[in-house]
Design an enzyme around this catalytic site. Structure first.
Site, PDB file in Angstrom:
ATOM      1  N   ARG A 242       0.671  -1.152  -0.061  1.00 25.00           N
ATOM      2  CA  ARG A 242       0.114   0.022   0.022  1.00 25.00           C
ATOM      3  C   ARG A 242       1.022   1.181   0.040  1.00 25.00           C
ATOM      4  O   ARG A 242       1.905   1.083   0.701  1.00 25.00           O
ATOM      5  CB  ARG A 242      -0.845  -0.008   1.203  1.00 25.00           C
ATOM      6  N   GLU A 271      -4.288   7.116  -4.652  1.00 26.47           N
ATOM      7  CA  GLU A 271      -4.702   6.541  -5.570  1.00 26.47           C
ATOM      8  C   GLU A 271      -6.019   7.175  -6.227  1.00 26.47           C
ATOM      9  O   GLU A 271      -6.868   7.479  -4.961  1.00 26.47           O
ATOM     10  CB  GLU A 271      -4.668   5.367  -5.645  1.00 26.47           C
ATOM     11  N   HIS A 289      -1.659  -0.123  -9.628  1.00 26.24           N
ATOM     12  CA  HIS A 289      -2.170  -0.942  -9.010  1.00 26.24           C
ATOM     13  C   HIS A 289      -2.626  -2.220  -9.499  1.00 26.24           C
ATOM     14  O   HIS A 289      -4.140  -2.401  -9.567  1.00 26.24           O
ATOM     15  CB  HIS A 289      -3.319  -0.232  -8.165  1.00 26.24           C
TER      16      HIS A 289
HETATM   17  P1  NAP Z   1      -1.152 -11.272   5.163  1.00 29.67           P
HETATM   18  O1  NAP Z   1      -1.213 -12.665   4.647  1.00 29.67           O
HETATM   19  O2  NAP Z   1      -2.061 -10.803   6.085  1.00 29.67           O
HETATM   20  O3  NAP Z   1       0.286 -10.945   5.396  1.00 29.67           O
HETATM   21  C1  NAP Z   1       0.628  -9.554   5.699  1.00 29.67           C
HETATM   22  C2  NAP Z   1       1.776 -10.052   6.960  1.00 29.67           C
HETATM   23  O4  NAP Z   1       2.221  -8.725   7.289  1.00 29.67           O
HETATM   24  C3  NAP Z   1       1.680 -10.789   7.866  1.00 29.67           C
HETATM   25  O5  NAP Z   1       2.573 -11.926   8.057  1.00 29.67           O
HETATM   26  C4  NAP Z   1       1.836  -9.929   9.165  1.00 29.67           C
HETATM   27  O6  NAP Z   1       2.197 -10.530  10.244  1.00 29.67           O
HETATM   28  C5  NAP Z   1       2.514  -8.952   8.667  1.00 29.67           C
HETATM   29  N1  NAP Z   1       2.550  -7.688   9.271  1.00 29.67           N
HETATM   30  C6  NAP Z   1       1.269  -6.925   9.703  1.00 29.67           C
HETATM   31  N2  NAP Z   1       1.680  -5.814  10.378  1.00 29.67           N
HETATM   32  C7  NAP Z   1       3.030  -5.743  10.461  1.00 29.67           C
HETATM   33  C8  NAP Z   1       3.987  -4.913  11.175  1.00 29.67           C
HETATM   34  N3  NAP Z   1       3.540  -3.916  11.578  1.00 29.67           N
HETATM   35  N4  NAP Z   1       5.185  -5.329  11.054  1.00 29.67           N
HETATM   36  C9  NAP Z   1       5.604  -6.522  10.597  1.00 29.67           C
HETATM   37  N5  NAP Z   1       4.987  -7.198   9.975  1.00 29.67           N
HETATM   38  C10 NAP Z   1       3.469  -6.829  10.007  1.00 29.67           C
HETATM   39  O7  NAP Z   1      -1.676 -10.536   3.883  1.00 29.67           O
HETATM   40  P2  NAP Z   1      -1.244 -10.793   2.343  1.00 29.67           P
HETATM   41  O8  NAP Z   1      -2.290 -11.485   1.586  1.00 29.67           O
HETATM   42  O9  NAP Z   1      -0.027 -11.268   2.089  1.00 29.67           O
HETATM   43  O10 NAP Z   1      -1.437  -9.240   1.782  1.00 29.67           O
HETATM   44  C11 NAP Z   1      -0.523  -8.139   2.117  1.00 29.67           C
HETATM   45  C12 NAP Z   1      -0.871  -6.900   1.577  1.00 29.67           C
HETATM   46  O11 NAP Z   1      -0.724  -6.822   0.160  1.00 29.67           O
HETATM   47  C13 NAP Z   1      -2.587  -6.599   1.782  1.00 29.67           C
HETATM   48  O12 NAP Z   1      -2.928  -6.070   3.082  1.00 29.67           O
HETATM   49  C14 NAP Z   1      -2.458  -5.487   0.618  1.00 29.67           C
HETATM   50  O13 NAP Z   1      -2.389  -4.345   1.300  1.00 29.67           O
HETATM   51  C15 NAP Z   1      -1.554  -5.874  -0.572  1.00 29.67           C
HETATM   52  N6  NAP Z   1      -1.899  -6.222  -1.610  1.00 29.67           N
HETATM   53  C16 NAP Z   1      -1.888  -5.630  -2.595  1.00 29.67           C
HETATM   54  C17 NAP Z   1      -2.152  -6.031  -3.834  1.00 29.67           C
HETATM   55  C18 NAP Z   1      -2.001  -5.117  -5.174  1.00 29.67           C
HETATM   56  O14 NAP Z   1      -2.756  -5.133  -6.180  1.00 29.67           O
HETATM   57  N7  NAP Z   1      -1.015  -4.518  -5.338  1.00 29.67           N
HETATM   58  C19 NAP Z   1      -2.799  -7.359  -4.072  1.00 29.67           C
HETATM   59  C20 NAP Z   1      -2.830  -7.884  -2.853  1.00 29.67           C
HETATM   60  C21 NAP Z   1      -2.503  -7.478  -1.769  1.00 29.67           C
HETATM   61  P3  NAP Z   1       1.930 -11.645  11.355  1.00 29.67           P
HETATM   62  O15 NAP Z   1       1.954 -12.860  10.344  1.00 29.67           O
HETATM   63  O16 NAP Z   1       3.004 -11.548  12.405  1.00 29.67           O
HETATM   64  O17 NAP Z   1       0.686 -11.142  11.931  1.00 29.67           O
HETATM   65  C1  GLV Z   2      -5.631  -5.215  -3.660  1.00 35.48           C
HETATM   66  O1  GLV Z   2      -4.997  -4.143  -3.487  1.00 35.48           O
HETATM   67  C2  GLV Z   2      -5.936  -5.900  -2.524  1.00 35.48           C
HETATM   68  O2  GLV Z   2      -5.688  -5.559  -1.408  1.00 35.48           O
HETATM   69  O3  GLV Z   2      -6.158  -7.069  -2.772  1.00 35.48           O
END
Ligand code: NAP
Ligand code: GLV
Length: 323
Positions: A242, A271, A289
């Protein structure tokens, strides 16, 4: 209030939803779409009587929209895994469920992070722009020199679903992979050989830093001027998470001053506006994005969003509740 002539529950799709989700919803619900250009004011007009709202990262869901929807609203289904656009507390206070679409976009987003890593490390955007501008007058051994990734140290900030998949994808290249996460990930350490470190150590050692934490008050401004100065002058910074994670003015300055080597970004604060300083910064690959933008991921996200809505409206636990 629902349309008295239509007894089906009303679902407001704030912008648009792919047919994979729309068709499921339309079997039992009255579905209204705001459209891609629906303004916040237009959504307030459309919301009254909605039992469900399907939102996406560009739709702010807070007190105003929830109040406009009224007492029939039971679920906000975000068409995304990130849910920083939804005020979870405001939903909890009203007993409204909030859901997201995790997992089905993990491969797509991690693959895009890998693509950005390669593109930024090898300065592909500026090389292609110079070719298209007719500035390529012959092979010049001094031009477009990038970072070779074989044997590089990779640093992953946020070892969740996408961070872990990115670790798997870069494993054939990585000399070592460091990670930062709140909780230790013993299974990833065992299977991928990744090493947990603190952010300062990761920034000081990694050739590539890729961000995969959600936006939250804790992660806002995670990478600012001090963190950029702590990175190697050749290091590549990737953000598919993000926009607010990075201070974009500080990043543009770090690129201009050669404090870091390159950046690859898919997300921005505010955005769809892209900070002007980033548009002008050198060695910076910018995408609009598109992390989850594969046909497979987007169709699966649409199905999941619909399944979440239908579960709550049918009185059962939704598959992906976040609040
Ligand atoms: P996820 O499985 O929840 O992974 C997020 C990780 O971040 C978790 O392992 C969590 O740690 C860690 N975390 C949270 N807060 C933290 C902090 N303050 N310091 C260190 N680590 C921290 O989520 P995901 O499915 O991988 O997605 C991650 C993010 O990618 C989403 O929230 C979204 O914003 C972004 N995203 C963007 C797109 C795009 O189109 N560009 C698409 C999909 C997702 P713990 O395991 O220890 O709780
Ligand atoms: C996209 O940005 C998502 O969080 O799935």
């Amino acid at each position: 209030m629902s349309d008295a002539a239509d007894p089906r529950p009303k679902v407001l799709v704030a912008r648009v939803l792919l047919p994979a989700g729309m068709e499921r919803l339309a079997e039992t619900c009255e579905v209204i779409e705001g459209g891609l250009s629906a303004s916040p004011e237009r959504l307030l007009e459309l919301a009254p009587g909605a039992a469900a709202i399907v939102a996406d990262p560009t739709v702010a869901v807070g007190d105003q929209l929830l109040d406009a929807a009224g007492s029939e609203l039971r679920v906000v289904a975000n068409f995304a895994v990130g849910h920083d656009n939804v005020d979870l507390e405001a939903c909890r206070r009203r007993g409204i469920a909030v859901t997201n679409t995790p997992g089905v976009l993990t491969n797509a987003t991690a693959e895009l992070a890998l693509a950005l890593t390669l593109a930024a490390a090898r300065r592909m955007s500026e090389a292609e722009a110079s070719l298209r501008a007719g500035a390529w007058v012959g092979w010049d051994p001094r031009e477009h020199l990038g970072l070779e990734l074989s044997g590089a140290s990779f640093g992953i900030v946020g070892m969740g679903r996408i961070g872990r998949r990115y670790a798997e994808l870069v494993a054939p290249l990585a000399g070592e992979t460091l990670y930062v996460s709140r909780a230790r990930k013993p299974e990833a350490e065992r299977e991928l050989g990744v090493i947990q470190v603190d952010l300062a150590k990761l920034l000081g050692r990694a050739d590539v830093v890729s961000l995969h934490v959600p936006a939250s008050p804790e992660t806002a401004g995670l990478i600012g001027a001090d963190e950029l100065r702590a990175m190697s002058p050749h290091a590549v910074l990737i953000n598919t998470a993000r926009g607010p994670l990075i201070d974009s003015a500080a990043l543009a300055e770090a690129l201009r001053e050669g404090e870091i080597g390159a950046a690859g970004l898919d997300v921005y604060e505010g955005e769809p506006a892209v900070p002007a300083e980033l548009l002008e910064a050198p060695r910076c690959v910018l995408l609009p994005h598109i992390g989850s933008a594969t046909a497979r991921a987007r169709a699966a996200m649409a199905r999941l969003a619909a399944d979440n809505v239908l579960a709550v409206l049918g009185g059962s636990e939704p598959p992906n509740r976040v609040a």
